[in-house]
Design a protein around this motif. Structure first.
Motif, PDB file in Angstrom:
ATOM      1  N   PHE A   1      -8.779  -8.035  27.487  1.00 52.59           N
ATOM      2  CA  PHE A   1      -9.555  -6.805  29.050  1.00 52.59           C
ATOM      3  C   PHE A   1     -10.388  -6.137  27.558  1.00 52.59           C
ATOM      4  CE2 PHE A   1     -10.496  -3.376  31.195  1.00 52.59           C
ATOM      5  CZ  PHE A   1     -11.014  -4.345  31.843  1.00 52.59           C
ATOM      6  N   GLY A   2     -10.123  -5.367  26.495  1.00 55.97           N
ATOM      7  CA  GLY A   2     -10.755  -5.041  25.586  1.00 55.97           C
ATOM      8  C   GLY A   2     -11.222  -5.800  24.730  1.00 55.97           C
ATOM      9  N   TRP A   3     -11.310  -6.294  24.696  1.00 55.62           N
ATOM     10  CA  TRP A   3     -12.424  -7.938  23.599  1.00 55.62           C
ATOM     11  C   TRP A   3     -13.342  -8.173  24.968  1.00 55.62           C
ATOM     12  CZ3 TRP A   3     -13.301  -7.854  19.204  1.00 55.62           C
ATOM     13  CH2 TRP A   3     -12.804  -7.983  18.563  1.00 55.62           C
ATOM     14  N   ALA A   4     -12.990  -8.711  25.639  1.00 56.34           N
ATOM     15  CA  ALA A   4     -14.130  -9.106  27.167  1.00 56.34           C
ATOM     16  C   ALA A   4     -14.496  -7.947  27.695  1.00 56.34           C
ATOM     17  CB  ALA A   4     -13.808  -9.666  28.652  1.00 56.34           C
ATOM     18  N   LEU A   5     -14.379  -6.323  27.955  1.00 56.33           N
ATOM     19  CA  LEU A   5     -15.333  -5.760  27.861  1.00 56.33           C
ATOM     20  C   LEU A   5     -15.791  -5.104  27.224  1.00 56.33           C
ATOM     21  CD1 LEU A   5     -15.576  -3.455  30.232  1.00 56.33           C
ATOM     22  CD2 LEU A   5     -13.622  -1.995  28.491  1.00 56.33           C
ATOM     23  N   LEU A   6     -15.701  -5.572  25.770  1.00 53.53           N
ATOM     24  CA  LEU A   6     -16.613  -5.158  24.471  1.00 53.53           C
ATOM     25  C   LEU A   6     -17.865  -6.075  24.539  1.00 53.53           C
ATOM     26  CD1 LEU A   6     -17.518  -3.808  21.987  1.00 53.53           C
ATOM     27  CD2 LEU A   6     -15.850  -5.791  21.111  1.00 53.53           C
ATOM     28  N   PHE A   7     -17.483  -7.380  24.637  1.00 48.56           N
ATOM     29  CA  PHE A   7     -18.996  -9.112  24.751  1.00 48.56           C
ATOM     30  C   PHE A   7     -19.890  -8.631  26.028  1.00 48.56           C
ATOM     31  CE2 PHE A   7     -20.200 -12.976  26.489  1.00 48.56           C
ATOM     32  CZ  PHE A   7     -20.302 -13.434  25.637  1.00 48.56           C
TER      33      PHE A   7
END
Length: 84
Positions: free
Chosen positions: A48-54
């Motif tokens: 979820f954190g990587w998706a939010l950063l992307f």
């Protein structure tokens, strides 16, 4: 000095030498299941954190392309007319 630490040490030695307590039957399976849940939760939060950063990077890129903050804004006042 009092004999207080000696009593503690004697009690600890007695516990270490005596019969060991019975371990509940499902303790290892429960610990493994809890560990699996923790790993799954950590993996989900990381994804979820990587998706939010992307998504934030894409939103910033779209905003930058549309507004072009590096370009100078057009002047509201025209320059003075010279040579007349």
């Amino acid at each position: 000095m009092s004999g207080f630490p000696d009593r503690k040490e004697a009690r600890v030695r007695q516990l270490m030498e005596g019969p060991y307590p019975v371990v509940p039957a499902g303790l290892a399976a429960g610990a493994a299941a809890r560990g699996d849940r923790l790993l799954r939760r950590r993996r989900t939060l990381r994804g979820f954190g990587w998706a939010l950063l992307f998504a934030a990077a894409v939103a910033f890129t779209v905003w930058a392309v549309l507004t072009q903050p590096w370009a100078t804004p057009p002047a509201d006042v025209s320059p003075p007319l010279e040579g007349w």
